[in-house]
Motif scaffolding. Structure first.
Motif, PDB file in Angstrom:
ATOM      1  N   ASP A 145      34.933  60.799  51.368  1.00  0.00           N
ATOM      2  CA  ASP A 145      33.823  60.771  52.327  1.00  0.00           C
ATOM      3  C   ASP A 145      33.481  62.187  52.778  1.00  0.00           C
ATOM      4  OD1 ASP A 145      33.479  58.034  52.237  1.00  0.00           O
ATOM      5  OD2 ASP A 145      34.866  57.643  53.893  1.00  0.00           O
ATOM      6  N   ARG A 172      41.222  55.387  44.125  1.00  0.00           N
ATOM      7  CA  ARG A 172      41.034  54.105  43.466  1.00  0.00           C
ATOM      8  C   ARG A 172      39.558  53.821  43.179  1.00  0.00           C
ATOM      9  NH1 ARG A 172      45.672  50.462  46.590  1.00  0.00           N
ATOM     10  NH2 ARG A 172      47.422  51.329  45.395  1.00  0.00           N
ATOM     11  N   ARG A 173      39.360  52.790  42.364  1.00  0.00           N
ATOM     12  CA  ARG A 173      38.030  52.522  41.825  1.00  0.00           C
ATOM     13  C   ARG A 173      36.956  52.359  42.901  1.00  0.00           C
ATOM     14  NH1 ARG A 173      35.820  50.789  37.142  1.00  0.00           N
ATOM     15  NH2 ARG A 173      37.895  50.592  36.188  1.00  0.00           N
ATOM     16  N   GLU A 174      37.186  51.495  43.886  1.00  0.00           N
ATOM     17  CA  GLU A 174      36.143  51.195  44.859  1.00  0.00           C
ATOM     18  C   GLU A 174      35.673  52.443  45.593  1.00  0.00           C
ATOM     19  OE1 GLU A 174      35.385  48.334  48.796  1.00  0.00           O
ATOM     20  OE2 GLU A 174      37.205  48.083  47.579  1.00  0.00           O
ATOM     21  N   GLU A 175      36.635  53.253  46.056  1.00  0.00           N
ATOM     22  CA  GLU A 175      36.239  54.450  46.798  1.00  0.00           C
ATOM     23  C   GLU A 175      35.623  55.499  45.878  1.00  0.00           C
ATOM     24  OE1 GLU A 175      39.723  56.533  48.461  1.00  0.00           O
ATOM     25  OE2 GLU A 175      40.953  55.259  47.176  1.00  0.00           O
ATOM     26  N   GLU A 177      33.871  54.887  43.069  1.00  0.00           N
ATOM     27  CA  GLU A 177      32.521  54.458  42.725  1.00  0.00           C
ATOM     28  C   GLU A 177      31.568  54.652  43.906  1.00  0.00           C
ATOM     29  OE1 GLU A 177      33.039  50.446  41.303  1.00  0.00           O
ATOM     30  OE2 GLU A 177      33.109  51.140  39.221  1.00  0.00           O
ATOM     31  N   ARG A 178      32.058  54.390  45.113  1.00  0.00           N
ATOM     32  CA  ARG A 178      31.222  54.610  46.299  1.00  0.00           C
ATOM     33  C   ARG A 178      30.859  56.078  46.431  1.00  0.00           C
ATOM     34  NH1 ARG A 178      34.374  52.386  49.719  1.00  0.00           N
ATOM     35  NH2 ARG A 178      35.320  54.270  50.599  1.00  0.00           N
ATOM     36  N   ASP A 181      28.250  57.062  43.848  1.00  0.00           N
ATOM     37  CA  ASP A 181      26.930  56.580  44.232  1.00  0.00           C
ATOM     38  C   ASP A 181      26.263  57.503  45.258  1.00  0.00           C
ATOM     39  OD1 ASP A 181      27.154  54.387  42.581  1.00  0.00           O
ATOM     40  OD2 ASP A 181      27.831  53.027  44.157  1.00  0.00           O
ATOM     41  N   GLN A 203      44.515  49.793  40.088  1.00  0.00           N
ATOM     42  CA  GLN A 203      43.304  50.054  40.864  1.00  0.00           C
ATOM     43  C   GLN A 203      42.762  51.472  40.666  1.00  0.00           C
ATOM     44  OE1 GLN A 203      43.047  48.378  44.912  1.00  0.00           O
ATOM     45  NE2 GLN A 203      45.143  47.664  44.631  1.00  0.00           N
ATOM     46  N   PRO A 205      40.905  53.887  38.412  1.00  0.00           N
ATOM     47  CA  PRO A 205      40.021  53.648  37.269  1.00  0.00           C
ATOM     48  C   PRO A 205      40.206  54.666  36.149  1.00  0.00           C
ATOM     49  CG  PRO A 205      38.815  54.764  38.988  1.00  0.00           C
ATOM     50  CD  PRO A 205      40.179  54.463  39.560  1.00  0.00           C
ATOM     51  N   LEU A 210      33.886  54.892  33.777  1.00  0.00           N
ATOM     52  CA  LEU A 210      32.901  55.254  34.799  1.00  0.00           C
ATOM     53  C   LEU A 210      31.788  56.135  34.234  1.00  0.00           C
ATOM     54  CD1 LEU A 210      35.238  56.009  37.845  1.00  0.00           C
ATOM     55  CD2 LEU A 210      33.976  53.911  37.352  1.00  0.00           C
TER      56      LEU A 210
END
Length: 361
Positions: A145, A172-175, A177-178, A181, A203, A205, A210
């Motif tokens: 972030d 990890r993947r979710e953070e 990818e966020r 983006d 988890q 990636p 990606l």
């Protein structure tokens, strides 16, 4: 004779010198015998690799294949990508420097976590760009972030070292990818995955997955770590055609030797044997970390082939204690030590030293 020195770029005045892990002393010197200071693979070359390298050495009076054609084809097949998306270089750090040459210069900014790979500030400053260092979280992980907030209209490139060197932590993947983006599409994001083969967290990636639908993502890999070819200097990037083409333009001509190319091809074809060795190292990594936790140390989960101890002002004292005991570790003065997972003997010496040091704190 003139006393005037040649005029060099002023940017070099702020460039730190890369500090490699100290070598172990030679036998009979009485110095440390085990080297845990560089993230090398302790095993010898994979089956058949040395034979290919020796065969290539017989013709080193000739230039190597500048296009690394066979290696490129092998990598494209291995990762299921177009050959045009593969670019090679002298280790992944060599490819990283090519990426900076292709994207960044005076007035531009390069964002990365800190502490992270020691070469980032060096190659950034060499390019003339300005480094923007974003502190890790208290858990020693990239603060994605904060890194996203650090991106400005001057940002040309962002490094994400995953797993991170020297902490071993991974995003990890979710953070991730966020984060991707949030980064503007004209800013190149480099996923530096030198330690990918050691990742066991599902988890975390695979950067190659990606990159496929993200033209501003490039993935760095190397043969220096898991594959055990550190001395031959061969790495590669997987990136979309405009970026890969730029890498070929900025590559040092004939930079990857034929020995390195042939050894890398043979290593890719020996992946079954490779994974057996990697599993052994991962098992030893688990043993070392659990032993340290049992001694009372705080050791974040590591997905690389090393562990990280945050020691602050005790860092140099700890490194000296390890050296007296017979192992060389990699200190980052005032911060901590990185300790490579090596042979069992060296790991055991390190663990005994850590236990004694902990008791004295």
């Amino acid at each position: 004779m003139s006393e005037t020195s040649p005029r060099l770029r002023a940017a070099l005045d702020s460039v730190p010198t890369y500090k490699p892990g100290r070598p172990a002393a030679s036998a009979g010197t009485g110095g440390p015998a085990c080297k845990l200071s560089s993230n090398e693979n302790p095993y010898p070359p994979l089956p058949g690799v040395l034979d290919e390298a020796v065969a290539a050495a017989r013709s080193f009076n000739r230039y190597p294949d500048m296009a690394c054609s066979e290696l490129t084809a092998e990598l494209a097949d291995r990762f299921g990508v177009p050959a045009e998306h593969v670019a090679t270089g002298t280790g992944s750090v060599g490819v990283a420097q090519q990426l900076l040459q292709a994207t960044s210069g005076p007035g531009d900014e390069v964002v990365y976590a800190w502490r992270s790979f020691e070469a980032y500030p060096i190659i950034t400053r060499i390019s003339g760009a300005t480094p923007v260092e974003v502190p890790l979280t208290p858990g020693e992980v990239h603060d994605l972030d904060a890194m996203a907030e650090a991106v400005t209209d001057r940002t040309r490139l962002v490094f994400v070292c995953n797993p991170n060197n020297p902490t071993g932590t991974a995003v990890r993947r979710e953070e991730l990818e966020r984060f991707l983006d949030r980064v503007p599409s004209d800013v190149l994001v480099v996923l530096d995955e030198a330690y990918r083969e050691f990742v066991r967290d599902p988890q975390v990636p695979d950067g190659v997955e990606l990159y496929r639908d993200r033209p501003n993502v490039a993935v760095l890999r190397t043969f220096s770590k898991a594959y055990g070819l550190a001395g031959l200097r061969v790495g590669f990037a997987i990136a979309h055609e405009p970026v890969a083409a730029a890498l070929r333009k900025t590559a040092v001509p004939f930079g990857v030797s034929q020995m390195a190319q042939d050894a890398a091809v043979a290593s890719l074809r020996a992946e079954e044997a490779l994974m057996v060795r990697v599993e052994q190292l991962v098992g030893e990594r688990t043993r070392v970390r659990e032993a340290l936790l049992g001694q009372g140390w705080t050791v974040e989960d590591t997905q690389a082939n090393f562990v990280w101890l945050r020691l602050g002002e005790k860092t140099s004292d700890f490194a000296a204690a390890c050296e007296r005991a017979g192992v060389v570790v990699r200190p980052f003065p005032g911060e901590g030590v990185r300790v490579t997972i090596g042979e069992t003997e060296g790991n055991d010496i390190f663990l005994r030293t850590a236990e004694e040091f902990r008791k004295a704190l």
